[in-house]
Design an enzyme around this catalytic site. Structure first.
Site, PDB file in Angstrom:
ATOM      1  N   LYS A  14       0.838  -1.206   0.000  1.00 40.28           N
ATOM      2  CA  LYS A  14       0.000   0.000   0.000  1.00 40.28           C
ATOM      3  C   LYS A  14       0.865   1.244   0.000  1.00 40.28           C
ATOM      4  CE  LYS A  14       0.896   1.317   4.405  1.00 40.28           C
ATOM      5  NZ  LYS A  14       1.518   2.606   4.795  1.00 40.28           N
ATOM      6  N   ASP A 139      -2.378  -1.313  10.516  1.00 41.52           N
ATOM      7  CA  ASP A 139      -2.591  -1.326   9.066  1.00 41.52           C
ATOM      8  C   ASP A 139      -3.282  -2.601   8.570  1.00 41.52           C
ATOM      9  OD1 ASP A 139      -1.615   1.167   8.422  1.00 41.52           O
ATOM     10  OD2 ASP A 139       0.407   0.475   7.968  1.00 41.52           O
TER      11      ASP A 139
END
Length: 284
Positions: A14, A139
């Site tokens: 990401k 996350d």
């Protein structure tokens, strides 16, 4: 449904298109606000039933994986929830740089959670899977969602992002690790600015350029290369936005056309051959 004995997963990296850091929660974690996008860089993971737990790591970043890693923690957390033994053989092909702000560890944890649940005929409901993910890392819930998403709180509050325009990211990493914990410990300023998460598709790049990463100035103090990489991107033709992702040290440059990003990457590799860099598409 027949029992599956093995499964292969992809764990996508990401980037944080922006990252705002606010005051701490009661759990001593910083409140955050970010737009997370997933890119076409991924680790490959295979999971199979075994007589005992084992983890084999290969790939270009295998030497950065220590014995104390997030995959072991994930397997233990999943197995504890179902009260089963951790009898799995896991092979990780580590292609995402480690401690780089790309969420590689979190992506691996999320992929392993999904893979284990598929191996166990989805015995754990999605809501419970997200609760496990939250306890593993901030996350991990976003990586479990695996779609472009706004996250807030300490990462547990997810809001679907609007469809993004197509673009490409040139990632640059100096080949050095940066501790997320150390950067957050350095952070002193309390951001009070609330970001308007609404944007029009045709104004997207203008909107992103106005945002920032609150951790960038702190990470640059530890690794001056971050500023050097960003300066290179800022001077590059057709680079619309440049920024650090996560707590660094990876930075990215946004390009509308893949060919433009690749041209800049060729120049970069000639000028800074010791830096790692590649061009990836954004999952829209």
């Amino acid at each position: 449904m027949p029992n599956i004995k093995s499964i292969k997963c992809k764990a996508f990296a990401k980037i944080n298109l922006f990252l705002n850091v606010f005051d701490k929660t009661k759990d001593n974690l910083h409140n955050l606000n970010s737009l997370v996008c997933f890119i076409s860089l991924y680790d490959e993971i295979s999971i199979s039933e075994n007589k005992e737990f084992s983890l084999k790591v290969k790939g270009p970043f295998k030497n950065f994986i220590t014995d104390k890693n997030i995959i072991k923690k994930t397997v233990r957390s999943y197995s504890k929830f179902l009260n089963i033994k951790t009898k799995y053989k896991i092979i990780l092909n580590k292609k995402i740089p480690v401690s780089a702000g790309l969420g590689g560890g979190s992506a691996d944890a999320a992929a392993v959670l999904k893979g284990l649940n598929n191996l166990n005929n989805k015995k754990i409901k999605q809501k419970d899977l997200f609760n496990i993910a939250m306890k593993i890392g901030s996350d991990v819930p976003a990586c479990l969602y695996n779609k472009n998403v706004f996250f807030s709180g300490y990462g547990q509050i997810l809001s679907k992002a609007p469809k993004l325009p197509t673009f490409f990211a040139l990632l640059i990493n100096p080949g050095k690790e940066l501790s997320t914990k150390n950067i957050f410990n350095m952070y002193k300023k309390k951001n009070s600015k609330k970001i308007n998460n609404n944007f029009k598709n045709d104004k997207f790049f203008f909107w992103v350029k106005k945002q920032n990463n609150d951790l960038q100035e702190y990470s640059q103090k530890i690794l001056p290369e971050i500023k050097q990489m960003l300066n290179f991107l800022n001077r590059s033709q057709n680079c619309l936005v440049s920024r650090m992702t996560g707590s660094g040290p990876t930075v990215f440059g946004i390009f509308k056309k893949k060919i433009d990003a690749k041209k800049i990457n060729i120049l970069l590799k000639k000028k800074h051959p010791h830096w790692w860099s590649e061009v990836y598409a954004i999952k829209t």
